[in-house]
Design a protein around this motif. Structure first.
Motif, PDB file in Angstrom:
ATOM      1  N   PRO A   1       0.817  -1.237  -0.032  1.00 30.99           N
ATOM      2  CA  PRO A   1      -0.036   0.108  -0.184  1.00 30.99           C
ATOM      3  C   PRO A   1       0.789   1.304   0.034  1.00 30.99           C
ATOM      4  O   PRO A   1       1.995   1.352   0.331  1.00 30.99           O
ATOM      5  CB  PRO A   1      -0.661  -0.147   1.276  1.00 30.99           C
ATOM      6  CG  PRO A   1       0.011  -0.956   2.130  1.00 30.99           C
ATOM      7  CD  PRO A   1       0.734  -1.912   1.353  1.00 30.99           C
ATOM      8  N   LEU A   2       0.275   2.391  -0.424  1.00 34.22           N
ATOM      9  CA  LEU A   2       0.739   3.434  -0.438  1.00 34.22           C
ATOM     10  C   LEU A   2      -0.246   4.738  -0.108  1.00 34.22           C
ATOM     11  O   LEU A   2      -1.186   4.779  -0.803  1.00 34.22           O
ATOM     12  CB  LEU A   2       1.674   3.769  -1.763  1.00 34.22           C
ATOM     13  CG  LEU A   2       2.334   5.254  -2.223  1.00 34.22           C
ATOM     14  CD1 LEU A   2       3.258   5.455  -1.084  1.00 34.22           C
ATOM     15  CD2 LEU A   2       2.646   5.461  -3.454  1.00 34.22           C
ATOM     16  N   CYS A   3       0.105   5.525   0.664  1.00 36.02           N
ATOM     17  CA  CYS A   3      -1.091   6.650   0.988  1.00 36.02           C
ATOM     18  C   CYS A   3       0.002   8.067   1.079  1.00 36.02           C
ATOM     19  O   CYS A   3       0.979   8.315   1.271  1.00 36.02           O
ATOM     20  CB  CYS A   3      -1.723   6.547   2.410  1.00 36.02           C
ATOM     21  SG  CYS A   3      -2.822   5.017   2.603  1.00 36.02           S
ATOM     22  N   VAL A   4      -1.249   8.855   0.729  1.00 31.32           N
ATOM     23  CA  VAL A   4      -0.689  10.457   0.708  1.00 31.32           C
ATOM     24  C   VAL A   4      -1.521  11.178   1.536  1.00 31.32           C
ATOM     25  O   VAL A   4      -2.762  11.151   1.431  1.00 31.32           O
ATOM     26  CB  VAL A   4      -0.581  11.101  -0.793  1.00 31.32           C
ATOM     27  CG1 VAL A   4      -0.130  12.625  -0.551  1.00 31.32           C
ATOM     28  CG2 VAL A   4       0.625  10.359  -1.448  1.00 31.32           C
ATOM     29  N   ALA A   5      -1.182  12.148   2.214  1.00 33.31           N
ATOM     30  CA  ALA A   5      -2.034  12.866   3.112  1.00 33.31           C
ATOM     31  C   ALA A   5      -1.565  14.488   2.632  1.00 33.31           C
ATOM     32  O   ALA A   5      -0.485  14.781   2.453  1.00 33.31           O
ATOM     33  CB  ALA A   5      -1.695  13.061   4.414  1.00 33.31           C
ATOM     34  N   MET A   6      -2.794  15.303   2.117  1.00 35.57           N
ATOM     35  CA  MET A   6      -2.771  16.595   1.825  1.00 35.57           C
ATOM     36  C   MET A   6      -3.119  17.455   3.079  1.00 35.57           C
ATOM     37  O   MET A   6      -4.099  17.187   3.681  1.00 35.57           O
ATOM     38  CB  MET A   6      -3.388  16.987   0.763  1.00 35.57           C
ATOM     39  CG  MET A   6      -2.804  16.448  -0.478  1.00 35.57           C
ATOM     40  SD  MET A   6      -1.122  16.355  -1.012  1.00 35.57           S
ATOM     41  CE  MET A   6      -1.278  18.511  -1.596  1.00 35.57           C
ATOM     42  N   ILE A   7      -2.279  18.747   3.563  1.00 35.71           N
ATOM     43  CA  ILE A   7      -2.693  19.244   4.867  1.00 35.71           C
ATOM     44  C   ILE A   7      -2.658  20.761   4.684  1.00 35.71           C
ATOM     45  O   ILE A   7      -1.572  21.183   4.131  1.00 35.71           O
ATOM     46  CB  ILE A   7      -1.564  18.945   5.866  1.00 35.71           C
ATOM     47  CG1 ILE A   7      -1.417  17.243   5.923  1.00 35.71           C
ATOM     48  CG2 ILE A   7      -1.799  19.227   7.185  1.00 35.71           C
ATOM     49  CD1 ILE A   7       0.004  16.961   6.647  1.00 35.71           C
ATOM     50  N   ASP A   8      -3.356  21.380   5.533  1.00 30.39           N
ATOM     51  CA  ASP A   8      -3.557  22.793   5.453  1.00 30.39           C
ATOM     52  C   ASP A   8      -3.489  23.280   6.843  1.00 30.39           C
ATOM     53  O   ASP A   8      -4.627  22.473   7.688  1.00 30.39           O
ATOM     54  CB  ASP A   8      -4.841  23.273   4.549  1.00 30.39           C
ATOM     55  CG  ASP A   8      -4.694  24.617   4.138  1.00 30.39           C
ATOM     56  OD1 ASP A   8      -4.132  25.080   3.342  1.00 30.39           O
ATOM     57  OD2 ASP A   8      -5.595  25.456   4.979  1.00 30.39           O
ATOM     58  N   ILE A   9      -3.261  24.452   7.082  1.00 30.44           N
ATOM     59  CA  ILE A   9      -3.346  25.066   8.277  1.00 30.44           C
ATOM     60  C   ILE A   9      -4.593  25.842   8.471  1.00 30.44           C
ATOM     61  O   ILE A   9      -4.758  26.943   7.697  1.00 30.44           O
ATOM     62  CB  ILE A   9      -1.935  25.831   8.952  1.00 30.44           C
ATOM     63  CG1 ILE A   9      -0.928  25.035   8.464  1.00 30.44           C
ATOM     64  CG2 ILE A   9      -2.154  26.257  10.437  1.00 30.44           C
ATOM     65  CD1 ILE A   9      -0.809  23.751   9.107  1.00 30.44           C
ATOM     66  N   ASP A  10      -5.400  25.343   9.603  1.00 34.58           N
ATOM     67  CA  ASP A  10      -6.483  26.328   9.308  1.00 34.58           C
ATOM     68  C   ASP A  10      -6.569  27.606  10.341  1.00 34.58           C
ATOM     69  O   ASP A  10      -5.786  27.736  11.155  1.00 34.58           O
ATOM     70  CB  ASP A  10      -7.767  25.501  10.522  1.00 34.58           C
ATOM     71  CG  ASP A  10      -8.010  23.974   9.812  1.00 34.58           C
ATOM     72  OD1 ASP A  10      -8.332  24.211   8.525  1.00 34.58           O
ATOM     73  OD2 ASP A  10      -8.451  23.310  10.602  1.00 34.58           O
ATOM     74  N   ASN A  11      -6.894  28.734   9.601  1.00 34.95           N
ATOM     75  CA  ASN A  11      -6.827  30.049  10.193  1.00 34.95           C
ATOM     76  C   ASN A  11      -5.466  30.526  10.331  1.00 34.95           C
ATOM     77  O   ASN A  11      -5.182  31.457  11.321  1.00 34.95           O
ATOM     78  CB  ASN A  11      -7.352  30.039  11.631  1.00 34.95           C
ATOM     79  CG  ASN A  11      -8.719  29.762  11.537  1.00 34.95           C
ATOM     80  OD1 ASN A  11      -9.605  30.163  11.036  1.00 34.95           O
ATOM     81  ND2 ASN A  11      -9.301  28.943  12.809  1.00 34.95           N
ATOM     82  N   PHE A  12      -4.565  30.131   9.625  1.00 29.92           N
ATOM     83  CA  PHE A  12      -3.151  30.515   9.604  1.00 29.92           C
ATOM     84  C   PHE A  12      -2.890  32.018   9.324  1.00 29.92           C
ATOM     85  O   PHE A  12      -2.111  32.809   9.718  1.00 29.92           O
ATOM     86  CB  PHE A  12      -2.283  29.707   8.820  1.00 29.92           C
ATOM     87  CG  PHE A  12      -0.840  29.971   8.756  1.00 29.92           C
ATOM     88  CD1 PHE A  12      -0.122  29.605   9.987  1.00 29.92           C
ATOM     89  CD2 PHE A  12      -0.183  30.701   7.807  1.00 29.92           C
ATOM     90  CE1 PHE A  12       1.255  29.841   9.951  1.00 29.92           C
ATOM     91  CE2 PHE A  12       1.174  31.141   7.879  1.00 29.92           C
ATOM     92  CZ  PHE A  12       1.913  30.691   8.891  1.00 29.92           C
TER      93      PHE A  12
END
Length: 224
Positions: A95-106
Motif C-alpha cells: 500500500p501507499l498513502c498520501v496526506a494533503m494538509i492545510d493549516i486552519d486560520n493561519f
C-alpha cells in the motif's frame, strides 16, 4: 541518479584511488620511469579531491530539494519520491498513502503577530509532523501553509491514524495560543492510478475537511 548524488563523495574517492593504483602498478610491472611513491601520492590527492567534490554535489542536491524555512523536503522532491514509491508499491504490491494538509486560520497569525511569527509557527508545525511520522515517511512543505506526507507501505487506516495523532498534537499545542488547527485529506493509491489523479483526490478530501476545520478525512479513490 539519486543514488549517485547520495554516494558521490565515495564514488569520486574510489575513482581517484583506482586511477592512482593503476598508475602505481603500471610503474611496477611495466617499469615506467615514474616513481611508485609518486603514484601513491597521486592516488591520495585524487581520492581527497573526489571526496570533497562529491560532498559538494551531494549538498547541492540536498539543498535543491529542501525547504529553507522548515528544513522539510520541498514539492520538487515530493514528486520525485512519490513517483519512486508508486513504482515500488506497484512492483511489490504494497500500500501507499498520501496526506494533503492545510493549516486552519493561519492567516490570522500573520495578520495579528506578523510574518516572522508565522514563519516560527510553520517551523514548529514542521517539527510536530516530522517527529510524529515514521522515519520512512516523507514530510514535505507543499507551499505557504500547506504540507504533504507520503506514507510508503501504510494502509489507509494506518495513515489516517497517524494524521489523527498529528491533528490532536497541533490542536493541543497551538489552538489556545494561536487559534489554529489542521485539516487533512488522506488517500490511498490504486495500482493503476496516475500521480495527478491521486493528488486531485487527496485535494478534494482536504477541502471537504477544511469546510469543517480541525478534521482529517480518509477517502477511497473516487469518494470525494
Amino acid at each position: 541518479m539519486r543514488v549517485f548524488y547520495k554516494y558521490a563523495p565515495f564514488i569520486f574517492a574510489i575513482f581517484g584511488i583506482a586511477v592512482g593504483l593503476t598508475g602505481y602498478y603500471l610503474d611496477i610491472f611495466l617499469q615506467m620511469s615514474l616513481n611508485s611513491l609518486l603514484w601513491a601520492g597521486i592516488a591520495l590527492l585524487l581520492s581527497l579531491a573526489g571526496f570533497v567534490t562529491g560532498g559538494l554535489i551531494r549538498r547541492l542536491d540536498s539543498s535543491s530539494h529542501t525547504d529553507s524555512l522548515t528544513g522539510l523536503w520541498n514539492r520538487r522532491y515530493f514528486y520525485l519520491r512519490l513517483t519512486e514509491e508508486k513504482s515500488r508499491a506497484n512492483r511489490k504490491k504494497t500500500p501507499l498513502c498520501v496526506a494533503m494538509i492545510d493549516i486552519d486560520n493561519f492567516k490570522l497569525i500573520n495578520d495579528k503577530y506578523g510574518h516572522f511569527a508565522g514563519d516560527l509557527v510553520l517551523a514548529e508545525l514542521a517539527a510536530v509532523f516530522k517527529h510524529t511520522v515514521q522515519a520512512t515517511d516523507v514530510v514535505v512543505r507543499w507551499g505557504g501553509d500547506e504540507f504533504a506526507i507520503i506514507f510508503p507501505g501504510a494502509s489507509l487506516r494506518e495513515a489516517y491514524a497517524v494524521m489523527e495523532r498529528i491533528r490532536h498534537k497541533v490542536a493541543v499545542r497551538f489552538s489556545s495560543t494561536y487559534g489554529i488547527a489542521i485539516s487533512a485529506g488522506v488517500i490511498s493509491l490504486e495500482s493503476d492510478q496516475a500521480v495527478q489523479d491521486l493528488l486531485l483526490t487527496a485535494d478534494r478530501a482536504l477541502y471537504k475537511a477544511k469546510a469543517q476545520k480541525n478534521l482529517v478525512i480518509a477517502a477511497a479513490d473516487g469518494s470525494c
